[in-house]
Design a protein around this motif. Sequence first.
Motif, PDB file in Angstrom:
ATOM      1  N   LEU A 147       8.723  26.206 -35.478  1.00 23.40           N
ATOM      2  CA  LEU A 147       9.236  27.160 -36.477  1.00 23.40           C
ATOM      3  C   LEU A 147      10.316  26.518 -37.336  1.00 23.40           C
ATOM      4  CD1 LEU A 147       9.570  30.413 -34.369  1.00 23.40           C
ATOM      5  CD2 LEU A 147       8.344  30.230 -36.515  1.00 23.40           C
TER       6      LEU A 147
ATOM      7  N   LEU B 217      12.013  47.842 -26.769  1.00 16.63           N
ATOM      8  CA  LEU B 217      11.592  47.692 -28.167  1.00 16.63           C
ATOM      9  C   LEU B 217      10.850  48.936 -28.648  1.00 16.63           C
ATOM     10  CD1 LEU B 217      10.520  43.990 -28.094  1.00 16.63           C
ATOM     11  CD2 LEU B 217      11.879  44.997 -29.916  1.00 16.63           C
TER      12      LEU B 217
ATOM     13  N   TRP C  18      -1.496  30.159 -33.344  1.00 13.79           N
ATOM     14  CA  TRP C  18      -0.527  30.024 -34.412  1.00 13.79           C
ATOM     15  C   TRP C  18      -0.416  28.565 -34.861  1.00 13.79           C
ATOM     16  CZ3 TRP C  18       4.609  28.283 -35.197  1.00 13.79           C
ATOM     17  CH2 TRP C  18       5.206  28.825 -36.338  1.00 13.79           C
TER      18      TRP C  18
ATOM     19  N   GLU D 200      13.031  40.832 -23.949  1.00 14.14           N
ATOM     20  CA  GLU D 200      12.660  40.544 -22.562  1.00 14.14           C
ATOM     21  C   GLU D 200      13.267  39.215 -22.092  1.00 14.14           C
ATOM     22  OE1 GLU D 200      10.697  42.599 -20.759  1.00 14.14           O
ATOM     23  OE2 GLU D 200       9.957  41.377 -19.108  1.00 14.14           O
TER      24      GLU D 200
ATOM     25  N   LEU E 130       7.542  26.280 -29.649  1.00  9.71           N
ATOM     26  CA  LEU E 130       7.492  27.232 -30.758  1.00  9.71           C
ATOM     27  C   LEU E 130       8.772  27.194 -31.588  1.00  9.71           C
ATOM     28  CD1 LEU E 130       5.777  30.457 -29.428  1.00  9.71           C
ATOM     29  CD2 LEU E 130       4.976  28.889 -31.169  1.00  9.71           C
ATOM     30  N   PHE E 131       9.925  27.157 -30.913  1.00  7.27           N
ATOM     31  CA  PHE E 131      11.191  27.107 -31.645  1.00  7.27           C
ATOM     32  C   PHE E 131      11.209  25.926 -32.615  1.00  7.27           C
ATOM     33  CE2 PHE E 131      13.511  29.300 -27.942  1.00  7.27           C
ATOM     34  CZ  PHE E 131      13.450  30.525 -28.584  1.00  7.27           C
TER      35      PHE E 131
ATOM     36  N   LEU F   5       0.548  45.040 -26.383  1.00  5.88           N
ATOM     37  CA  LEU F   5       1.151  44.534 -25.153  1.00  5.88           C
ATOM     38  C   LEU F   5       1.183  45.607 -24.062  1.00  5.88           C
ATOM     39  CD1 LEU F   5       2.550  41.901 -24.104  1.00  5.88           C
ATOM     40  CD2 LEU F   5       4.639  43.228 -24.254  1.00  5.88           C
ATOM     41  N   MET F   6       1.502  46.850 -24.447  1.00  8.67           N
ATOM     42  CA  MET F   6       1.564  47.927 -23.454  1.00  8.67           C
ATOM     43  C   MET F   6       0.185  48.149 -22.831  1.00  8.67           C
ATOM     44  SD  MET F   6       4.645  49.010 -23.088  1.00  8.67           S
ATOM     45  CE  MET F   6       5.394  47.441 -23.430  1.00  8.67           C
TER      46      MET F   6
ATOM     47  N   TRP G 234      10.236  45.033 -23.420  1.00  9.76           N
ATOM     48  CA  TRP G 234       9.233  45.541 -24.370  1.00  9.76           C
ATOM     49  C   TRP G 234       9.320  47.048 -24.483  1.00  9.76           C
ATOM     50  CZ3 TRP G 234       7.265  42.156 -27.476  1.00  9.76           C
ATOM     51  CH2 TRP G 234       7.168  40.820 -27.057  1.00  9.76           C
TER      52      TRP G 234
ATOM     53  N   ILE H 231       3.791  46.294 -29.925  1.00 14.22           N
ATOM     54  CA  ILE H 231       4.074  47.100 -28.737  1.00 14.22           C
ATOM     55  C   ILE H 231       2.775  47.654 -28.137  1.00 14.22           C
ATOM     56  CG2 ILE H 231       5.357  49.071 -27.843  1.00 14.22           C
ATOM     57  CD1 ILE H 231       7.379  47.403 -29.030  1.00 14.22           C
TER      58      ILE H 231
ATOM     59  N   LEU I   5       8.735  36.062 -29.825  1.00 10.89           N
ATOM     60  CA  LEU I   5       7.848  35.773 -28.694  1.00 10.89           C
ATOM     61  C   LEU I   5       8.281  34.493 -27.998  1.00 10.89           C
ATOM     62  CD1 LEU I   5       4.349  36.529 -30.235  1.00 10.89           C
ATOM     63  CD2 LEU I   5       5.473  37.772 -28.391  1.00 10.89           C
ATOM     64  N   ALA I   6       8.660  33.501 -28.806  1.00 10.61           N
ATOM     65  CA  ALA I   6       9.103  32.227 -28.233  1.00 10.61           C
ATOM     66  C   ALA I   6      10.343  32.454 -27.381  1.00 10.61           C
ATOM     67  CB  ALA I   6       9.400  31.229 -29.347  1.00 10.61           C
ATOM     68  N   LEU I   7      11.241  33.301 -27.865  1.00 12.00           N
ATOM     69  CA  LEU I   7      12.463  33.579 -27.114  1.00 12.00           C
ATOM     70  C   LEU I   7      12.135  34.236 -25.769  1.00 12.00           C
ATOM     71  CD1 LEU I   7      15.515  33.308 -27.434  1.00 12.00           C
ATOM     72  CD2 LEU I   7      15.563  35.602 -28.387  1.00 12.00           C
TER      73      LEU I   7
ATOM     74  N   LEU J 201      11.867  40.196 -31.078  1.00  8.63           N
ATOM     75  CA  LEU J 201      10.961  40.526 -29.979  1.00  8.63           C
ATOM     76  C   LEU J 201      11.329  39.763 -28.706  1.00  8.63           C
ATOM     77  CD1 LEU J 201       7.493  40.552 -31.790  1.00  8.63           C
ATOM     78  CD2 LEU J 201       9.026  42.456 -31.368  1.00  8.63           C
TER      79      LEU J 201
ATOM     80  N   TRP K 247      -0.620  41.877 -35.315  1.00  4.91           N
ATOM     81  CA  TRP K 247      -0.184  41.039 -34.192  1.00  4.91           C
ATOM     82  C   TRP K 247      -0.796  41.542 -32.891  1.00  4.91           C
ATOM     83  CZ3 TRP K 247       1.940  36.479 -34.927  1.00  4.91           C
ATOM     84  CH2 TRP K 247       2.521  36.220 -36.181  1.00  4.91           C
TER      85      TRP K 247
ATOM     86  N   VAL L  46       8.319  37.361 -35.747  1.00  2.94           N
ATOM     87  CA  VAL L  46       7.463  37.754 -34.625  1.00  2.94           C
ATOM     88  C   VAL L  46       7.273  36.565 -33.691  1.00  2.94           C
ATOM     89  CG1 VAL L  46       5.172  38.536 -33.946  1.00  2.94           C
ATOM     90  CG2 VAL L  46       6.290  39.552 -35.929  1.00  2.94           C
ATOM     91  N   VAL L  47       6.916  35.424 -34.258  1.00  2.00           N
ATOM     92  CA  VAL L  47       6.669  34.237 -33.429  1.00  2.00           C
ATOM     93  C   VAL L  47       7.955  33.785 -32.750  1.00  2.00           C
ATOM     94  CG1 VAL L  47       5.813  31.884 -33.417  1.00  2.00           C
ATOM     95  CG2 VAL L  47       4.785  33.547 -34.943  1.00  2.00           C
ATOM     96  N   SER L  48       9.041  33.803 -33.482  1.00  2.00           N
ATOM     97  CA  SER L  48      10.309  33.359 -32.905  1.00  2.00           C
ATOM     98  C   SER L  48      10.741  34.264 -31.744  1.00  2.00           C
ATOM     99  CB  SER L  48      11.388  33.346 -33.986  1.00  2.00           C
ATOM    100  OG  SER L  48      12.640  33.092 -33.420  1.00  2.00           O
TER     101      SER L  48
ATOM    102  N   ASN M  71       6.521  26.153 -23.576  1.00  2.00           N
ATOM    103  CA  ASN M  71       5.848  26.824 -24.696  1.00  2.00           C
ATOM    104  C   ASN M  71       6.859  27.400 -25.676  1.00  2.00           C
ATOM    105  OD1 ASN M  71       3.423  26.267 -23.544  1.00  2.00           O
ATOM    106  ND2 ASN M  71       3.028  28.336 -22.797  1.00  2.00           N
ATOM    107  N   GLY M  72       7.865  28.068 -25.126  1.00  2.00           N
ATOM    108  CA  GLY M  72       8.885  28.664 -25.981  1.00  2.00           C
ATOM    109  C   GLY M  72       9.604  27.603 -26.804  1.00  2.00           C
TER     110      GLY M  72
END
Lengths: 311, 358
Positions: free
Chosen positions: B344, A232, B295, A41, B340-341, B151-152, A229, B148, A95-97, A38, B86, A91-93, B336-337
Amino acid sequence: MDLSVVENILWVGFRSATPLLLASLGEIYAERSGILNLGVEGMMIMGAVSAFITALTTGNPWLGVAVATAVGLLMSLIHGVISIHLRGNQVVSGLALTMFGLGLSSVIGRKYVGYQLPVKARFLPKPLSEGLVKLPLVGKALFDQEPLFYLSIVIAVVLWFVLYRTKVGIVIRSTGENPAAADALGINVYLVRYACTALGGALAGMAGAYLSVAYSPAWIENMTAGRGWIALALTIFALWNPLRAIFGAYLFGVVEAGGYTLQAYGYSQWLLNGVPYLLTVIVLTAGATETMRRRMGAPAALGVPYVRGEK
Amino acid sequence: MRVIVRKRVVVPRRFALAVRIGSVVLALLAVAVIFYAYGVNPLDVYRSIFFNAFGTKVGLTETIVRMMPLLLVSAGLALVFKTGFWNIGAEGQLLVGAMAAYVVARTFPDASSIALIPSMFLVGFAAGAAWGIPPAVLKAKLNVNDVISTLMLYYVIYWVFQHLIHGPWKARERVGQLTYGGFAHTEIISKNAWLPVIGETRIHWPTLILSILAAVGVYVFLNYTTAGYEMKVVGDNPEAARAAGISYLRTVTLAMIISGGLAGLAGVGEFAGIQHRFTPEFLSGYGFTGIITAWLGGVNPIGLLIANFLFGGLLVGGQYIMIDYKLPIGVVDMFNGAVLFFVLAGDFLLRYRIQLRR
């Protein structure tokens, strides 16, 4: 509306379709191998900023494309390591990217906001031949484009051929459908997944390059504006088939371009901006009935980490 | 030498905490490298964030101001994530809630606060829930991808919102004149509709109460009610849920009503408690940051409180470093990203035990 308006909508529409097509082709391969990314973007926007800076400093748009492709690939490997070796939540990874890419690109591009690419550092639409361009309606749309437009179609056809007509394609598809069986046949599941994820990143980066060196040759924060998105969504709409992705991308592109044109007729530009996103939901919904009827769905192991000997 | 990876059966509490903290520290280090490459001293940046967010009285109250909407959003998201659905569009559900509050406040400008404020929250909850329901139904009925669609729909309502504040909702004194560059805003709602605040701070306490209730509420709901139990079953094992006669449609829709509704409440609070009118810059990303805190915190009031307090502080501190170090607003996203990395990656250590063997 006369014909020249329609001609122009098609031309602009096919242009705006190119980044969608490139990015969704990459995602098709990643998902076919079982990796849901995901982060399109985020990879796309990093491609856009790196291509822009490279083209601006070297004056060479192709170098910009090359750097963007490499940057997209590197970004995707973060997701690859987390999803494949570390078996993290995809999914989380992803979004983090996306978050990381949007943020990092704004930091990197901070000094370049407001710059325009000089004409020689951009890709400009150039008629393939004067005769073909004169074809009614589609002449301009098909034959008055920049190199990446044609390249994206070539890539789509090649990727379709590889996926459906070669052994490599069977290996990729079986890895996404049943990794345990693929593993038993001696296929290196991790390697296939890394390769497909990397291809996805590279093409997302290239899509970003198209935005910043051809489509709107400037650096604007968040200039991908959700295109990752939409790509996707296109992947699903295309039923993970590269040829269907061409059709889907042009459909989306033309609707978007039609919106811009309608602005000139007094419709709210704000509401029209929202149309592609609404269309995405409608198309997915309409497509879903077909998917269910033909019993075609996502690759069975999509988003599921593979661990040998573990159910 | 061989590396052997085995699934963990139990995870010691202290170890889990140490891994989480370690992950965040590593993320800080990684982002420090980026700051350094950018040409600013990472230590100064971090000191500035920490001091401005937690080191002063104004900073602390502002951190709480930011924590409230995050807490509401993430409480709902943590719950809906339990069902395996999600919801990435909480930002849109928040916006719809705020827009509903505006409509209520504009329609009844002379109503008393006692009537207005509860009505705004009620209508805001309903509006956020309504915006959250379609993706749940589409997923249940047609298997339309939830990431999707949610978000859309955020993008859709975002552009509807822009249309309204540039046109039909634009403040009267601007009508009849094309304005470019920041004049698009609505009128300020009547004071009766403003949420009361604590003393000199910007903490609008009705939202504070609601946000804490939400964090506790989702925990109680998930663990002590049948509907909550069904959500866990649907999330853990959809096939077993179907076999047990649990309706996927009903379960996921209910989860989205709660999640969208709580995001809607956050929007009401942000609108009626802080901004009191709409500008094009109304949104500040709570709906997206809430995904991370949901999360990280999980359906656990303490976890949610800690995660949201810290990320609220990051948002406050982030504003200062944007001004002091000329860093773009995206720094917060980047951070933030990165967090999360690393979280994880750290999770791998919690789920698996790595041994080296000869």
